[in-house]
Design an enzyme around this catalytic site. Sequence first.
Site, PDB file in Angstrom:
ATOM      1  N   ARG A 267     -31.679 -17.973  -8.826  1.00 30.81           N
ATOM      2  CA  ARG A 267     -31.415 -19.103  -9.721  1.00 30.81           C
ATOM      3  C   ARG A 267     -32.340 -20.300  -9.465  1.00 30.81           C
ATOM      4  O   ARG A 267     -32.076 -21.407  -9.893  1.00 30.81           O
ATOM      5  CB  ARG A 267     -29.964 -19.567  -9.552  1.00 30.81           C
ATOM      6  CG  ARG A 267     -28.912 -18.523  -9.826  1.00 30.81           C
ATOM      7  CD  ARG A 267     -27.658 -19.143 -10.386  1.00 30.81           C
ATOM      8  NE  ARG A 267     -26.462 -18.323 -10.237  1.00 30.81           N
ATOM      9  CZ  ARG A 267     -26.233 -17.183 -10.876  1.00 30.81           C
ATOM     10  NH1 ARG A 267     -27.132 -16.695 -11.710  1.00 30.81           N
ATOM     11  NH2 ARG A 267     -25.110 -16.517 -10.683  1.00 30.81           N
TER      12      ARG A 267
ATOM     13  N   CYS B 162     -20.302 -22.180 -18.146  1.00 34.93           N
ATOM     14  CA  CYS B 162     -21.517 -21.500 -17.698  1.00 34.93           C
ATOM     15  C   CYS B 162     -21.485 -20.098 -18.278  1.00 34.93           C
ATOM     16  O   CYS B 162     -20.473 -19.648 -18.795  1.00 34.93           O
ATOM     17  CB  CYS B 162     -21.602 -21.444 -16.174  1.00 34.93           C
ATOM     18  SG  CYS B 162     -23.274 -21.037 -15.613  1.00 34.93           S
TER      19      CYS B 162
ATOM     20  N   CYS C 160     -22.967 -17.301 -16.449  1.00 40.21           N
ATOM     21  CA  CYS C 160     -23.271 -16.241 -15.469  1.00 40.21           C
ATOM     22  C   CYS C 160     -22.110 -15.291 -15.218  1.00 40.21           C
ATOM     23  O   CYS C 160     -22.328 -14.146 -14.849  1.00 40.21           O
ATOM     24  CB  CYS C 160     -23.784 -16.843 -14.163  1.00 40.21           C
ATOM     25  SG  CYS C 160     -22.605 -17.913 -13.334  1.00 40.21           S
TER      26      CYS C 160
ATOM     27  N   GLU D  39     -31.584 -36.152 -11.494  1.00 43.00           N
ATOM     28  CA  GLU D  39     -30.652 -35.297 -12.246  1.00 43.00           C
ATOM     29  C   GLU D  39     -29.385 -36.069 -12.611  1.00 43.00           C
ATOM     30  O   GLU D  39     -28.881 -35.974 -13.730  1.00 43.00           O
ATOM     31  CB  GLU D  39     -30.278 -34.054 -11.414  1.00 43.00           C
ATOM     32  CG  GLU D  39     -31.344 -32.962 -11.388  1.00 43.00           C
ATOM     33  CD  GLU D  39     -31.358 -32.140 -12.673  1.00 43.00           C
ATOM     34  OE1 GLU D  39     -30.637 -32.486 -13.628  1.00 43.00           O
ATOM     35  OE2 GLU D  39     -32.097 -31.146 -12.725  1.00 43.00           O
TER      36      GLU D  39
ATOM     37  N   LYS E  92     -26.829 -29.828  -8.529  1.00 43.06           N
ATOM     38  CA  LYS E  92     -26.378 -28.509  -8.090  1.00 43.06           C
ATOM     39  C   LYS E  92     -27.567 -27.763  -7.504  1.00 43.06           C
ATOM     40  O   LYS E  92     -28.549 -27.483  -8.192  1.00 43.06           O
ATOM     41  CB  LYS E  92     -25.783 -27.734  -9.263  1.00 43.06           C
ATOM     42  CG  LYS E  92     -25.398 -26.305  -8.911  1.00 43.06           C
ATOM     43  CD  LYS E  92     -24.615 -25.636 -10.016  1.00 43.06           C
ATOM     44  CE  LYS E  92     -24.349 -24.178  -9.658  1.00 43.06           C
ATOM     45  NZ  LYS E  92     -23.568 -23.497 -10.692  1.00 43.06           N
TER      46      LYS E  92
ATOM     47  N   LYS F 163     -23.103 -30.518  -5.312  1.00 42.61           N
ATOM     48  CA  LYS F 163     -22.671 -29.193  -4.900  1.00 42.61           C
ATOM     49  C   LYS F 163     -23.812 -28.466  -4.219  1.00 42.61           C
ATOM     50  O   LYS F 163     -24.906 -28.456  -4.779  1.00 42.61           O
ATOM     51  CB  LYS F 163     -22.208 -28.434  -6.154  1.00 42.61           C
ATOM     52  CG  LYS F 163     -21.848 -27.003  -5.957  1.00 42.61           C
ATOM     53  CD  LYS F 163     -21.514 -26.390  -7.276  1.00 42.61           C
ATOM     54  CE  LYS F 163     -21.268 -24.919  -7.013  1.00 42.61           C
ATOM     55  NZ  LYS F 163     -21.510 -24.082  -8.115  1.00 42.61           N
TER      56      LYS F 163
ATOM     57  N   TYR G 120     -11.219 -24.712  -2.259  1.00 38.80           N
ATOM     58  CA  TYR G 120     -10.319 -23.566  -2.254  1.00 38.80           C
ATOM     59  C   TYR G 120      -9.168 -23.785  -1.277  1.00 38.80           C
ATOM     60  O   TYR G 120      -8.207 -23.027  -1.258  1.00 38.80           O
ATOM     61  CB  TYR G 120     -11.101 -22.288  -1.897  1.00 38.80           C
ATOM     62  CG  TYR G 120     -12.208 -22.009  -2.892  1.00 38.80           C
ATOM     63  CD1 TYR G 120     -11.943 -21.379  -4.099  1.00 38.80           C
ATOM     64  CD2 TYR G 120     -13.528 -22.419  -2.643  1.00 38.80           C
ATOM     65  CE1 TYR G 120     -12.944 -21.139  -5.029  1.00 38.80           C
ATOM     66  CE2 TYR G 120     -14.531 -22.192  -3.567  1.00 38.80           C
ATOM     67  CZ  TYR G 120     -14.239 -21.558  -4.753  1.00 38.80           C
ATOM     68  OH  TYR G 120     -15.233 -21.346  -5.679  1.00 38.80           O
TER      69      TYR G 120
END
Length: 325
Positions: A217, A120, A122, A233, A195, A248, A313
């Site tokens: 976004r 990506c 960003c 998608e 996403k 996500k 995480y």
Amino acid sequence: MSFPIQRPRRLRRTPALRNMVRETELSSGDFILPLFVCPGKGVRTEIQAMPGCHRLSVDETVAECEEALSLGVPSVILFGIPPSKDPEGSGAWKEDGIVQQAVRALKKSVPDLFVITDVCLCEYTDHGHCGKIEKGEVLNDPTLEVLTETAVSHARAGADLIAPSDMMDGRVAAIRQGLDANGFSHLPILSYAAKYASAFYGPFREAADSRPQFGDRRSYQMDPANAREAMREVQLDIEEGADMVMVKPALPCLDIVRRVREAFPVPLAAYQVSGEYSMIAAAARNGWIDRNLVILESLTAIRRAGADLVLTYFAKEAARLLKAG
Ligand code: PBG
């Protein structure tokens, strides 16, 4: 006949019984640990909104990955925080870019680790958007070229799997072509297919310093109100050559995880994103919920909905909990 005949509680009475009839098993082998790689040496900076998560320099990333692998977490996904940003996001495809350096170091020092790279822009653009900008618009087709260049540079560095997260149309096909043309036809693509434009990414944007400097976004990421569109998608990405797909965020989208699982025969990943992590961490810190139990329950729910793999995480922590039993 005594009432009731059917007593579901019969199968819940002892731990042995409950273990026998458990439908979903959590395994550290299904976890993917996201990591933020930053410049420097010996750097380990805690991310304020994600206590327990850090920005790591390349050497610290290697140490973190050795630990993850030793706990049974087989895989990481890397995000780069470059030393400087520019309007194009050129740090994304530099041969000695931050992610490229990290991949090379990991392949050398932790060869058994499976290394995924997030593709990506960003984190690399000064405006914080995921593509090239003209008159306040995020351009689609011109962005595909640099995404492809980024993916190829990750492949050259030794990445095992390429994961585009930008949500430009046609990027999977473009990246597939670029990889094939450069001798990487064997390298698989995991697309962030469904996403959503989610407020749950807030803490990530602090971590990666990638908050959009204007607008948001929503012209490229999906409207959280839409489910049919997610199926479209996913279908498009598979047609374009995605080997695996992702949904996500995870907990807010368990219905999407289930629908994709039922409709498409490809491996499915779900991303328990930064905001999901932070909510659990914050509530646990306040003593409002039991951190360990909520970690395991949330991950089990994501697997039960149908995800084969979970980006989280909590990967190391959950692996430790599973080891302890
Ligand atoms: C890059 C990217 C983002 C996340 C993963 N890849 C941020 C975004 O789209 O704004 C979010 C991950 C998280 O919140 O943990 N486009």
